[in-house]
Design a protein around this motif. Structure first.
Motif, mmCIF file in Angstrom:
data_model
loop_
_atom_site.group_PDB
_atom_site.id
_atom_site.type_symbol
_atom_site.label_atom_id
_atom_site.label_comp_id
_atom_site.label_asym_id
_atom_site.label_seq_id
_atom_site.Cartn_x
_atom_site.Cartn_y
_atom_site.Cartn_z
ATOM 1 N N LYS A 173 48.090 25.005 44.663
ATOM 2 C CA LYS A 173 48.013 24.858 46.122
ATOM 3 C C LYS A 173 47.863 26.232 46.781
ATOM 4 O O LYS A 173 47.103 26.389 47.753
ATOM 5 C CB LYS A 173 49.272 24.156 46.630
ATOM 6 N N LYS A 174 48.550 27.234 46.258
ATOM 7 C CA LYS A 174 48.423 28.585 46.814
ATOM 8 C C LYS A 174 47.000 29.121 46.629
ATOM 9 O O LYS A 174 46.429 29.739 47.530
ATOM 10 C CB LYS A 174 49.422 29.521 46.140
ATOM 11 N N VAL A 175 46.449 28.889 45.443
ATOM 12 C CA VAL A 175 45.076 29.339 45.181
ATOM 13 C C VAL A 175 44.109 28.670 46.148
ATOM 14 O O VAL A 175 43.223 29.314 46.718
ATOM 15 C CB VAL A 175 44.677 29.056 43.719
ATOM 16 N N LEU A 176 44.287 27.382 46.339
ATOM 17 C CA LEU A 176 43.397 26.655 47.242
ATOM 18 C C LEU A 176 43.520 27.178 48.668
ATOM 19 O O LEU A 176 42.519 27.282 49.391
ATOM 20 C CB LEU A 176 43.720 25.158 47.201
ATOM 21 N N VAL A 609 35.088 35.936 47.100
ATOM 22 C CA VAL A 609 34.919 37.348 47.486
ATOM 23 C C VAL A 609 35.906 37.762 48.578
ATOM 24 O O VAL A 609 36.382 38.904 48.576
ATOM 25 C CB VAL A 609 33.467 37.657 47.921
ATOM 26 N N ASP A 610 36.233 36.869 49.491
ATOM 27 C CA ASP A 610 37.189 37.239 50.536
ATOM 28 C C ASP A 610 38.583 37.493 49.971
ATOM 29 O O ASP A 610 39.195 38.530 50.285
ATOM 30 C CB ASP A 610 37.226 36.178 51.634
ATOM 31 N N PRO A 611 39.147 36.586 49.149
ATOM 32 C CA PRO A 611 40.458 36.899 48.558
ATOM 33 C C PRO A 611 40.444 38.198 47.747
ATOM 34 O O PRO A 611 41.422 38.960 47.766
ATOM 35 C CB PRO A 611 40.743 35.689 47.655
ATOM 36 N N PHE A 612 39.325 38.462 47.055
ATOM 37 C CA PHE A 612 39.239 39.700 46.287
ATOM 38 C C PHE A 612 39.257 40.913 47.221
ATOM 39 O O PHE A 612 39.983 41.897 46.987
ATOM 40 C CB PHE A 612 37.966 39.694 45.436
ATOM 41 N N LEU A 613 38.486 40.853 48.308
ATOM 42 C CA LEU A 613 38.474 41.943 49.275
ATOM 43 C C LEU A 613 39.861 42.157 49.871
ATOM 44 O O LEU A 613 40.333 43.298 49.990
ATOM 45 C CB LEU A 613 37.463 41.652 50.382
ATOM 46 N N TYR A 614 40.525 41.050 50.235
ATOM 47 C CA TYR A 614 41.854 41.170 50.840
ATOM 48 C C TYR A 614 42.849 41.797 49.865
ATOM 49 O O TYR A 614 43.733 42.571 50.260
ATOM 50 C CB TYR A 614 42.342 39.807 51.320
ATOM 51 N N ALA A 615 42.689 41.463 48.570
ATOM 52 C CA ALA A 615 43.570 42.072 47.565
ATOM 53 C C ALA A 615 43.333 43.583 47.495
ATOM 54 O O ALA A 615 44.285 44.378 47.424
ATOM 55 C CB ALA A 615 43.333 41.430 46.203
ATOM 56 N N GLU A 617 42.276 45.413 49.869
ATOM 57 C CA GLU A 617 42.754 45.992 51.127
ATOM 58 C C GLU A 617 44.274 45.990 51.236
ATOM 59 O O GLU A 617 44.830 46.530 52.196
ATOM 60 C CB GLU A 617 42.164 45.228 52.310
ATOM 61 N N GLY A 618 44.931 45.331 50.277
ATOM 62 C CA GLY A 618 46.391 45.266 50.308
ATOM 63 C C GLY A 618 46.935 44.189 51.222
ATOM 64 O O GLY A 618 48.132 44.202 51.556
ATOM 65 N N ARG A 619 46.115 43.248 51.612
ATOM 66 C CA ARG A 619 46.586 42.162 52.475
ATOM 67 C C ARG A 619 47.336 41.125 51.644
ATOM 68 O O ARG A 619 47.043 40.916 50.461
ATOM 69 C CB ARG A 619 45.412 41.478 53.182
ATOM 70 N N ALA A 620 48.255 40.441 52.274
ATOM 71 C CA ALA A 620 49.042 39.426 51.574
ATOM 72 C C ALA A 620 48.195 38.188 51.327
ATOM 73 O O ALA A 620 47.478 37.714 52.214
ATOM 74 C CB ALA A 620 50.275 39.061 52.403
ATOM 75 N N LEU A 621 48.253 37.672 50.113
ATOM 76 C CA LEU A 621 47.596 36.418 49.753
ATOM 77 C C LEU A 621 48.665 35.426 49.327
ATOM 78 O O LEU A 621 49.814 35.791 49.043
ATOM 79 C CB LEU A 621 46.599 36.649 48.621
ATOM 80 N N SER A 622 48.286 34.165 49.275
ATOM 81 C CA SER A 622 49.257 33.140 48.877
ATOM 82 C C SER A 622 49.634 33.264 47.409
ATOM 83 O O SER A 622 50.754 32.954 47.020
ATOM 84 C CB SER A 622 48.681 31.744 49.155
#
Length: 728
Positions: A173-176, A609-615, A617-622
């Protein structure tokens, strides 16, 4: 690099009879008909006759594809298309009802066009007469292809189940949530409010979901969809999905005139899916631009007062509902506490050189079923379409736009659009406007639109949004609209969009120009098609990770990327390095969750690509995809792998577009309009340039069969002759 063709018009005047009226027709040097009539009814009748003259074989193929009757002339290769159209489409009686539901002018236009086609068919024995429902069927075919968004819940449910098997349901669910974001405030919007509004929208996350398909049902359903896609491609029916558009207000224009660009991306073929026409009548019609053969009027173009274009909106108008079947009678389903019979529509599909096929189509109160009922598992899935049996309203809206004179006229027309489209206009009196159109559902509390929902009535929609609630604007402060099927507004839910935008170059050029010339305005099409947009987001991270590295491949790769202007050019190594790096980095990051082979697909890359970019950039992901890994090292390792084979293997080669037929492949990026038009609304009247390759005629014997290919290859345009005085 904007090339205009020389205006060398050949003599081309003739007349045609249209219901007792003599109509003047001028064919210009490109074979485009310019129709001059006393009444708009006669103009549309002449259009039907002339379009049949240019594109009869295509028109007949389109109507058969739209009605699910293509196998009658094409044989078994068309069966999958015909089954799909019958399953998700309408009977002849329903098509007739949709025609009758249109307004008086809509019915009169279709009637006139139909009469014109039949005028041309006289003396051609063996051809089936044209009917108004043929126009309706083609209109629905096109409205659905470019405006039927949603219906991805079964695929999402399948992917979710596969990920859950690997890492468990909670983490799946977090990945989704990372891959299909509800509303990302960083996503570029057509309203351009993603940078200008201070407060991010509140996220609304649904939690309810119902079962997807069983293994056997999914395999059959997926095979059916794949076969239908292949069948449509064989028939020349559009399968590509895209389009871009940009509009600038007078204050942003070098001449002080509003300008509009339209680039509907509908794929390429011989002939083109569209052609060009110019219709003028003494009683108020004066419109030119792109038409769909088989449907009257101009879909994208301009009149004396207003220019207009559209792109696919991508709004979620189709939801999947899971039905519980009755164990005692699997042709019944539970709805609001009672068992209801599935509606059964019997079809017979005639097949060339083979026996006719009988087909049962099942429908529920929520809509037609996606595939056959799963009697073994007592489950079925219904497709609820907000626009069901109303699609003719979208094409009635476009016909109203043909007659629009003001931005308010255009707004009233846009309010009739029921499928998901962005519409744009620029007016002669200096206004520009944008509307995100469609019948958007009001969903039940807790509805997660990514998953199927219970079809027992408990999760039914509570209504539809009113047009006043759609994202829209007139005369924006920043002076432009830019769209390439992106998110309409910052607060729009659900979206699935992220920070990375494939049309970033459009915004960059318009934001970076105080005043835009007409030539620069039209050139944006080429600039954005060849813009390696991912480089803008990832190259800075690659260069940062490569700092201080002693590895010669990493150092050389970084040098090449640092010197790159991020345009794809024949022979350049940078685009190849970036493409290899993206693929390698994504496999390293997400290969545990997604089949590494699938990560080479741009369709799959869009979601990761967006989750990869956010990672980076140091942004929090689920979910923690790095899992303790050094991401800079991952970036360097992917760059080293991208350099394998040496620089000799890195030269970028321009791809080709396959027009098929005797024309075959032409060098070009595919990120461009099937039809391309730029219009400036000047005080002296509209100034327009267009290209519609390969040409106006479907006949290889015609000089207008492929006479626009050179323009197309050079990213050029031809001036569209508008004034009758220039038609000599």
């Amino acid at each position: 690099m904007m090339m205009f063709a020389a205006l060398l018009l050949a003599q081309g005047w003739s007349t045609v009879e249209a219901g007792g009226e003599t109509v003047d027709v001028y064919r210009d040097r490109w074979g485009i008909p310019h129709v001059y009539a006393k009444t708009w009814a006669a103009a549309f009748r002449a259009e039907g006759r002339l379009e049949a003259e240019d594109r009869w074989t295509q028109m007949d193929a389109f109507r058969r594809a739209g009605k699910g009757e293509a196998a009658e002339i094409k044989g078994a290769e068309a069966l999958a298309n015909d089954r799909d159209r019958r399953r998700r489409g309408y009977t002849e009686a329903e098509l007739r009802g949709m025609f009758e539901a249109g307004g008086p002018r809509f019915r009169a236009i279709l009637g006139a066009y139909t009469a014109g086609v039949n005028d041309w068919l006289k003396g051609r024995p063996g051809e089936r007469a044209w009917t108004e429902t043929d126009c309706v069927a083609i209109g629905i075919l096109m409205a659905r292809r470019f405006g039927e968004a949603g219906d991805y819940e079964l695929t999402v449910a399948r992917v979710y189940e596969q990920i859950a098997k690997k890492i468990g349901e909670a983490d799946a669910k977090k990945v989704l949530d990372d891959l299909l974001r509800s509303s990302d405030p960083l996503a570029p919007t057509t309203l351009n409010d993603h940078l200008r509004d201070a407060a991010p929208p509140a996220e609304k996350k649904g939690s309810f979901r119902a079962p997807g398909m069983s293994d056997d049902a999914w395999a059959a359903y997926r095979a059916e969809l794949d076969a239908a896609l292949a069948s449509r491609e064989a028939l020349g029916v559009p399968t590509y999905f895209g389009s871009n558009a940009w509009v600038v207000s007078p204050g942003k224009s070098a001449t002080g005139n509003p300008m509009l660009y339209g680039g509907p991306m509908m794929g390429f073929g011989t002939p083109s899916i569209c052609d060009e026409v110019h219709l003028v009548s003494a009683d108020g019609l004066s419109v030119a631009g792109m038409s769909f053969p088989g449907v009257p009027g101009v879909m994208i173009g301009w009149n004396a007062k207003i220019a207009f274009t559209t792109t696919s909106g991508g709004g979620d108008l189709v939801d999947v509902f899971t039905l519980e079947l009755n164990p005692e009678n699997p042709e019944q389903y539970r709805y609001k506490g009672a068992w209801k019979d599935l509606e059964v529509v019997e079809h017979e599909i005639r097949v060339k050189d083979a026996p006719a096929e009988k087909l049962k189509v099942y429908r529920s109160v929520l809509g037609p079923l996606a595939g056959e009922p799963d009697r073994k598992n007592l489950r079925a899935h219904a497709l609820r379409m907000s626009f069901w049996k109303r699609e003719q309203s979208t094409f009635e809206a476009v016909m109203d736009m043909n007659f629009a004179a003001t931005v308010d006229d255009f707004k009233a027309a846009a309010a009739k659009v029921v499928t998901s489209h962005n519409f744009f206009c620029a007016t002669a009196d200096g206004h520009v406007g944008f509307w995100f159109c469609g019948m958007f559902p009001r969903r039940a509390v807790g509805h997660d639109p990514r998953f199927p929902q219970k079809g027992d009535g408990s999760m039914d929609w509570t209504g539809l949004l009113e047009p006043a609630e759609w994202p829209s604007a007139v005369d924006p402060r920043h002076g432009f609209f830019a769209n390439w099927n992106n998110k309409p507004a910052r607060a729009w839910e659900p979206s699935g969009f992220g920070k990375i935008f494939w049309g970033k170059k459009i915004i960059d050029v318009l934001e970076g120009s105080e005043k835009v010339t007409f030539e620069r305005f039209a050139e944006i099409a080429r600039l954005t098609a060849y813009h390696a947009f991912l480089a803008d987001y990832f190259v800075p991270h690659i260069l940062e990770a490569a700092k201080g590295s002693d590895d010669p491949d990493v150092k050389r790769g970084a040098e090449i990327l640092a010197a790159w202007d991020r345009q794809e050019v024949e022979g350049s190594p940078a685009p190849v390095i970036l493409e290899r790096w993206i693929r390698g980095a994504l496999v390293r990051m997400f290969g545990k969750y997604v089949d590494p082979l699938m990560l080479a697909s741009r369709d799959i890359q869009r979601y990761v690509v967006d989750p990869f970019l956010y990672a980076l950039e140091g942004r929090a992901l689920s979910y923690d995809y790095a899992n303790g890994r050094d991401l800079k090292a991952l970036v360097r390792d992917a760059l080293k792998d991208a350099m394998k084979g040496g620089e000799a293997s890195l030269a970028w080669k321009e791809p080709t577009i396959d027009f098929k037929g005797e024309i075959g492949k032409v060098k070009s990026k595919s990120g461009r309009g099937t039809y391309q038009v730029a219009v400036e609304m000047t005080p002296k009247g509209p100034r327009a340039v267009t290209v519609c390759a390969p040409g106006q005629s479907e006949s290889p014997a015609s000089k207008h069969h492929r006479d626009q290919l050179d323009l197309f290859s050079a990213w050029g345009y031809k001036p569209f002759v508008w004034d009758r005085a220039e038609m000599k």
